[in-house]
Design a protein around this motif. Structure first.
Motif, PDB file in Angstrom:
ATOM      1  N   GLU A 100       0.809  -1.216   0.000  1.00 35.10           N
ATOM      2  CA  GLU A 100       0.000   0.000   0.000  1.00 35.10           C
ATOM      3  C   GLU A 100       0.843   1.267   0.000  1.00 35.10           C
ATOM      4  OE1 GLU A 100      -3.138  -0.266  -0.435  1.00 35.10           O
ATOM      5  OE2 GLU A 100      -3.158  -2.444  -0.222  1.00 35.10           O
ATOM      6  N   ALA A 101       2.168   1.141   0.106  1.00 34.83           N
ATOM      7  CA  ALA A 101       3.017   2.329   0.150  1.00 34.83           C
ATOM      8  C   ALA A 101       2.989   3.051  -1.193  1.00 34.83           C
ATOM      9  CB  ALA A 101       4.448   1.944   0.510  1.00 34.83           C
ATOM     10  N   ALA A 102       3.063   4.368  -1.140  1.00 32.47           N
ATOM     11  CA  ALA A 102       3.022   5.184  -2.351  1.00 32.47           C
ATOM     12  C   ALA A 102       4.396   5.249  -3.002  1.00 32.47           C
ATOM     13  CB  ALA A 102       2.555   6.594  -1.999  1.00 32.47           C
ATOM     14  N   PRO A 103       4.452   5.585  -4.291  1.00 34.72           N
ATOM     15  CA  PRO A 103       5.760   5.835  -4.911  1.00 34.72           C
ATOM     16  C   PRO A 103       6.437   7.022  -4.228  1.00 34.72           C
ATOM     17  CG  PRO A 103       4.039   5.581  -6.573  1.00 34.72           C
ATOM     18  CD  PRO A 103       3.348   5.687  -5.255  1.00 34.72           C
ATOM     19  N   PRO A 104       7.753   6.989  -4.079  1.00 36.22           N
ATOM     20  CA  PRO A 104       8.445   8.095  -3.415  1.00 36.22           C
ATOM     21  C   PRO A 104       8.613   9.284  -4.361  1.00 36.22           C
ATOM     22  CG  PRO A 104      10.030   6.477  -4.138  1.00 36.22           C
ATOM     23  CD  PRO A 104       8.677   5.902  -4.461  1.00 36.22           C
ATOM     24  N   PRO A 105       8.827  10.475  -3.830  1.00 32.98           N
ATOM     25  CA  PRO A 105       9.175  11.613  -4.687  1.00 32.98           C
ATOM     26  C   PRO A 105      10.445  11.325  -5.478  1.00 32.98           C
ATOM     27  CG  PRO A 105       8.615  12.353  -2.463  1.00 32.98           C
ATOM     28  CD  PRO A 105       8.712  10.857  -2.408  1.00 32.98           C
ATOM     29  N   LEU A 106      10.468  11.733  -6.726  1.00 28.74           N
ATOM     30  CA  LEU A 106      11.593  11.416  -7.604  1.00 28.74           C
ATOM     31  C   LEU A 106      12.920  11.915  -7.047  1.00 28.74           C
ATOM     32  CD1 LEU A 106      10.068  12.201 -11.135  1.00 28.74           C
ATOM     33  CD2 LEU A 106      10.221   9.999  -9.970  1.00 28.74           C
ATOM     34  N   GLU A 107      12.898  13.114  -6.453  1.00 32.20           N
ATOM     35  CA  GLU A 107      14.161  13.697  -6.010  1.00 32.20           C
ATOM     36  C   GLU A 107      14.808  12.905  -4.875  1.00 32.20           C
ATOM     37  OE1 GLU A 107      10.779  15.990  -3.968  1.00 32.20           O
ATOM     38  OE2 GLU A 107      11.239  15.178  -5.966  1.00 32.20           O
ATOM     39  N   LEU A 108      14.014  12.159  -4.103  1.00 34.27           N
ATOM     40  CA  LEU A 108      14.587  11.404  -2.991  1.00 34.27           C
ATOM     41  C   LEU A 108      15.445  10.237  -3.464  1.00 34.27           C
ATOM     42  CD1 LEU A 108      11.773  11.250  -0.279  1.00 34.27           C
ATOM     43  CD2 LEU A 108      13.629  12.898  -0.554  1.00 34.27           C
ATOM     44  N   VAL A 109      15.199   9.739  -4.669  1.00 33.86           N
ATOM     45  CA  VAL A 109      16.006   8.634  -5.205  1.00 33.86           C
ATOM     46  C   VAL A 109      16.895   9.101  -6.356  1.00 33.86           C
ATOM     47  CG1 VAL A 109      14.459   6.799  -4.460  1.00 33.86           C
ATOM     48  CG2 VAL A 109      14.061   7.904  -6.658  1.00 33.86           C
ATOM     49  N   HIS A 110      16.999  10.427  -6.523  1.00 33.17           N
ATOM     50  CA  HIS A 110      17.878  11.034  -7.528  1.00 33.17           C
ATOM     51  C   HIS A 110      17.479  10.618  -8.944  1.00 33.17           C
ATOM     52  CE1 HIS A 110      21.321  11.283  -4.292  1.00 33.17           C
ATOM     53  NE2 HIS A 110      20.168  11.772  -3.858  1.00 33.17           N
ATOM     54  N   LYS A 111      16.174  10.664  -9.227  1.00 31.35           N
ATOM     55  CA  LYS A 111      15.671  10.311 -10.551  1.00 31.35           C
ATOM     56  C   LYS A 111      14.816  11.443 -11.108  1.00 31.35           C
ATOM     57  CE  LYS A 111      17.622   6.354 -10.927  1.00 31.35           C
ATOM     58  NZ  LYS A 111      18.694   6.170 -11.926  1.00 31.35           N
ATOM     59  N   ARG A 112      14.710  11.476 -12.443  1.00 26.32           N
ATOM     60  CA  ARG A 112      13.901  12.488 -13.117  1.00 26.32           C
ATOM     61  C   ARG A 112      12.635  11.916 -13.729  1.00 26.32           C
ATOM     62  NH1 ARG A 112      18.485  16.032 -16.446  1.00 26.32           N
ATOM     63  NH2 ARG A 112      19.665  16.726 -14.596  1.00 26.32           N
ATOM     64  N   ARG A 113      12.594  10.586 -13.948  1.00 26.19           N
ATOM     65  CA  ARG A 113      11.443   9.959 -14.584  1.00 26.19           C
ATOM     66  C   ARG A 113      10.896   8.849 -13.696  1.00 26.19           C
ATOM     67  NH1 ARG A 113      13.643   8.737 -20.583  1.00 26.19           N
ATOM     68  NH2 ARG A 113      15.369   7.925 -19.339  1.00 26.19           N
ATOM     69  N   ALA A 114       9.567   8.787 -13.613  1.00 23.59           N
ATOM     70  CA  ALA A 114       8.922   7.846 -12.699  1.00 23.59           C
ATOM     71  C   ALA A 114       9.219   6.395 -13.059  1.00 23.59           C
ATOM     72  CB  ALA A 114       7.412   8.090 -12.695  1.00 23.59           C
ATOM     73  N   GLU A 115       9.409   6.088 -14.355  1.00 24.30           N
ATOM     74  CA  GLU A 115       9.639   4.693 -14.742  1.00 24.30           C
ATOM     75  C   GLU A 115      10.986   4.167 -14.253  1.00 24.30           C
ATOM     76  OE1 GLU A 115      10.521   7.171 -18.535  1.00 24.30           O
ATOM     77  OE2 GLU A 115       9.168   7.235 -16.812  1.00 24.30           O
ATOM     78  N   ASN A 116      11.865   5.065 -13.810  1.00 26.75           N
ATOM     79  CA  ASN A 116      13.174   4.635 -13.304  1.00 26.75           C
ATOM     80  C   ASN A 116      13.202   4.452 -11.792  1.00 26.75           C
ATOM     81  OD1 ASN A 116      14.344   4.605 -15.867  1.00 26.75           O
ATOM     82  ND2 ASN A 116      14.853   6.781 -15.766  1.00 26.75           N
ATOM     83  N   VAL A 117      12.073   4.660 -11.132  1.00 28.39           N
ATOM     84  CA  VAL A 117      11.991   4.451  -9.686  1.00 28.39           C
ATOM     85  C   VAL A 117      11.651   2.986  -9.432  1.00 28.39           C
ATOM     86  CG1 VAL A 117      10.831   5.096  -7.554  1.00 28.39           C
ATOM     87  CG2 VAL A 117      11.314   6.832  -9.290  1.00 28.39           C
TER      88      VAL A 117
END
Length: 251
Positions: A100-117
């Motif tokens: 049930e956890a949400a996707p994290p903000p992109l900046e917290l994992v040093h990414k610019r595109r959601a598909e790379n999280v």
């Protein structure tokens, strides 16, 4: 040069060598069992990089390699890895529980595109934190390869992202300061299926302060259900912008 690209180059070369050095029985595949990458200096994007990978004889049931990355006449990083051979595990009769956890903000994992999280947001479980892994979307780099098994590169990058969530979201490491990878390690006990419900489990590990530099050395465990099947370790330093430019100037 991102460390993940150096690891991918080493894995491709090791796979080519293992075809002869570690022959497979019917139904077996080569899989990553151990990996360690350590940086000695900056590895730049705008200069040629040479990878030297040396197979080690008599190093156990798998095939171990020692490697180094060279640039402009200097060794910029060293690497150790081991490939094992094993049959893919059968599918689990029980579907993984939904997360049930949400996707994290992109900046917290040093990414610019959601598909790379590759992970969900951290879940606080009291003594530990858990980040559920997200399967790569169709057509993604990490969706390539064996149709049933996860690539080792995906697991290493997902561990890095989980550690970044802990660093920025829990320990309060500032997002506006440069972070440099010092080393990373990955160990796996068996091949991992794409349909397994996997999570990285972390313990709170505050960064140490050394002058204007923060030093992090974070270990995490890879969990399938309640079973530990792997581990990872990421060492990094967080510096001020001024210190970063001084380091780059002296490299």
């Amino acid at each position: 040069m991102p460390g993940i690209l150096l690891v991918e180059a080493a894995l491709q070369l090791a796979e080519a060598g293992a075809a002869e050095l570690l022959p497979l029985a019917p139904g077996e595949v080569h899989c990553l069992s151990e990996l360690s990458l350590r940086f000695r200096r900056w590895c730049e994007k705008d200069a040629p990089i040479q990878l030297v990978l040396v197979p080690q004889r008599g190093s156990g049931p798998g095939q171990r390699f020692l490697g180094r990355f060279e640039q402009s006449g200097a060794v910029v990083a060293t690497l150790e890895l081991e490939l094992a051979r094993a049959a893919p595990p059968p599918p689990s009769p029980v579907a993984p529980a939904p997360d049930e956890a949400a996707p994290p903000p992109l900046e917290l994992v040093h990414k610019r595109r959601a598909e790379n999280v590759l992970v969900r947001s951290l879940v606080d479980e009291g003594q530990t934190l858990r980040a559920r892994l997200v399967p790569p979307p169709p057509g993604h780099l990490f969706a390539d390869g064996h149709p049933e098994l996860l690539p080792g590169l995906y697991l290493l990058e997902s561990a890095r992202q989980a550690v970044m969530l802990g660093a920025h979201g829990v320990e309060g490491v500032p997002l506006d300061r440069p972070m440099n990878l010092i080393s990373c390690e990955l160990s796996l006990s068996r091949p991992l299926r794409r349909d397994e419900g996997l999570s990285w489990r972390l313990r709170r590990q505050p960064y140490a302060r050394l002058g204007e530099t923060l030093l992090g050395d974070v270990a995490c465990e890879l969990i399938s259900g309640a079973t530990r099947i792997g581990r990872a370790r990421v060492k990094a330093q967080v510096v001020t912008a001024a210190a970063y430019h001084r380091q780059r100037g002296s490299s």
